[in-house]
Design a protein around this motif. Structure first.
Motif, PDB file in Angstrom:
ATOM      1  N   ALA A  24       7.821   2.847   5.075  1.00 26.10           N
ATOM      2  CA  ALA A  24       8.025   1.456   5.504  1.00 26.10           C
ATOM      3  C   ALA A  24       6.794   0.601   5.197  1.00 26.10           C
ATOM      4  O   ALA A  24       6.917  -0.556   4.771  1.00 26.10           O
ATOM      5  CB  ALA A  24       8.335   1.413   7.000  1.00 26.10           C
ATOM      6  N   ALA A  25       5.619   1.174   5.398  1.00 28.84           N
ATOM      7  CA  ALA A  25       4.388   0.436   5.090  1.00 28.84           C
ATOM      8  C   ALA A  25       4.303   0.113   3.605  1.00 28.84           C
ATOM      9  O   ALA A  25       3.869  -0.985   3.213  1.00 28.84           O
ATOM     10  CB  ALA A  25       3.170   1.244   5.532  1.00 28.84           C
ATOM     11  N   GLU A  26       4.709   1.042   2.761  1.00 29.11           N
ATOM     12  CA  GLU A  26       4.706   0.790   1.318  1.00 29.11           C
ATOM     13  C   GLU A  26       5.757  -0.261   0.954  1.00 29.11           C
ATOM     14  O   GLU A  26       5.516  -1.132   0.119  1.00 29.11           O
ATOM     15  CB  GLU A  26       4.973   2.090   0.556  1.00 29.11           C
ATOM     16  CG  GLU A  26       3.930   3.170   0.764  1.00 29.11           C
ATOM     17  CD  GLU A  26       2.531   2.739   0.390  1.00 29.11           C
ATOM     18  OE1 GLU A  26       2.385   1.939  -0.559  1.00 29.11           O
ATOM     19  OE2 GLU A  26       1.579   3.183   1.059  1.00 29.11           O
ATOM     20  N   ALA A  27       6.921  -0.197   1.591  1.00 35.34           N
ATOM     21  CA  ALA A  27       7.971  -1.181   1.324  1.00 35.34           C
ATOM     22  C   ALA A  27       7.523  -2.588   1.702  1.00 35.34           C
ATOM     23  O   ALA A  27       7.955  -3.571   1.083  1.00 35.34           O
ATOM     24  CB  ALA A  27       9.240  -0.799   2.088  1.00 35.34           C
ATOM     25  N   ALA A  28       6.645  -2.682   2.700  1.00 37.31           N
ATOM     26  CA  ALA A  28       6.169  -3.999   3.143  1.00 37.31           C
ATOM     27  C   ALA A  28       5.421  -4.746   2.052  1.00 37.31           C
ATOM     28  O   ALA A  28       5.358  -5.976   2.059  1.00 37.31           O
ATOM     29  CB  ALA A  28       5.276  -3.839   4.375  1.00 37.31           C
ATOM     30  N   THR A  29       4.883  -4.013   1.079  1.00 37.32           N
ATOM     31  CA  THR A  29       4.144  -4.672  -0.002  1.00 37.32           C
ATOM     32  C   THR A  29       5.081  -5.408  -0.968  1.00 37.32           C
ATOM     33  O   THR A  29       4.647  -6.292  -1.698  1.00 37.32           O
ATOM     34  CB  THR A  29       3.312  -3.649  -0.800  1.00 37.32           C
ATOM     35  OG1 THR A  29       4.195  -2.699  -1.427  1.00 37.32           O
ATOM     36  CG2 THR A  29       2.348  -2.905   0.117  1.00 37.32           C
ATOM     37  N   ARG A  30       6.360  -5.044  -0.954  1.00 41.71           N
ATOM     38  CA  ARG A  30       7.321  -5.690  -1.862  1.00 41.71           C
ATOM     39  C   ARG A  30       8.357  -6.515  -1.120  1.00 41.71           C
ATOM     40  O   ARG A  30       8.841  -7.523  -1.626  1.00 41.71           O
ATOM     41  CB  ARG A  30       8.042  -4.648  -2.723  1.00 41.71           C
ATOM     42  CG  ARG A  30       8.839  -3.627  -1.940  1.00 41.71           C
ATOM     43  CD  ARG A  30       9.674  -2.702  -2.816  1.00 41.71           C
ATOM     44  NE  ARG A  30      10.355  -1.678  -2.030  1.00 41.71           N
ATOM     45  CZ  ARG A  30      11.475  -1.888  -1.333  1.00 41.71           C
ATOM     46  NH1 ARG A  30      12.038  -3.087  -1.332  1.00 41.71           N
ATOM     47  NH2 ARG A  30      12.023  -0.901  -0.643  1.00 41.71           N
TER      48      ARG A  30
END
Length: 217
Positions: free
Chosen positions: A99-105
């Motif tokens: 989820a944290a990685e998805a927040a970047t996009r």
């Protein structure tokens, strides 16, 4: 004479043992084999679980490295795969990181991922609360103050692990909504909590200084 009786007793005991063995030997052997099989199976299970954990740990570290290299799409994919296949100890961590990685996009998509974690009853309470905090942080700029209250107020109690962050997010949301009364409520709660971290206390004091004089006590 006594020696004769002793020999007779010994023969009787030998015959009794032979009869017992003849009658129950199959059960004794079967029981021993079951014990051996159970021990072997447990050891095998422990080995396989340890192997899976080691492999998951290596995969997790690799995903973290991808994130640190700003390869967020690859990191998200790696964490998502771990969340689906890794042993239980890594699954929730992998979901949080994905989820944290998805927040970047896509912050909205990431917030939905956090909400899914928060709603999953198989997840521990601490991880659920952390997911709620992170989702609220992503939605701070786009959600209404009442929506933020619905999300975060249950986490602001005196025994809540993430109460400090929840109060700060609510103070910011109220400030964005020009609700100085509500902002003051949360800032006072931050100020009056002796366990508020120093950095968060400083931010709260800075925000309090931005409130109009009429809202100050």
């Amino acid at each position: 004479m006594s020696e004769l009786f002793d020999e007779v007793d010994e023969d009787v005991r030998r015959d009794q043992l032979k009869q017992l063995w003849d009658r129950y030997s199959i059960y004794i052997v079967a029981g021993a084999l079951l014990i051996i099989a159970a021990v072997g199976g447990w050891r095998g299970y422990q080995y396989l679980e340890a192997k899976k954990a080691a492999e998951a740990g290596a995969s997790f570290d690799h995903a973290v490295e991808l994130s640190e290299q700003n390869k967020h799409a690859e990191a998200e994919a790696a964490f998502t795969e771990l969340a689906a296949k890794a042993p239980s100890g890594y699954r929730v961590l992998a979901r949080l990181h994905a989820a944290a990685e998805a927040a970047t996009r896509d912050p909205q998509a990431a917030a939905k991922m956090y909400d899914d974690i928060a709603a999953d009853r198989s997840v521990g309470t601490a991880e659920q609360d952390l997911a709620k905090i992170r989702a609220a942080g992503l939605l701070l700029e786009t959600s209404t103050y009442p929506s933020m209250v619905a999300r975060l107020e249950p986490l602001t109690g005196p025994d809540s692990t993430f109460r400090h962050t929840a109060r700060e997010l609510l103070a910011l949301s109220a400030w964005h909504a020009n609700d100085t009364t509500a902002a003051r409520q949360w800032l006072d709660m931050i100020a009056n909590d002796g366990e508020t971290p120093a950095s968060l206390r400083s931010r709260a004091e800075a925000l309090q200084a931005l409130l109009p004089p009429a809202a100050k006590s």
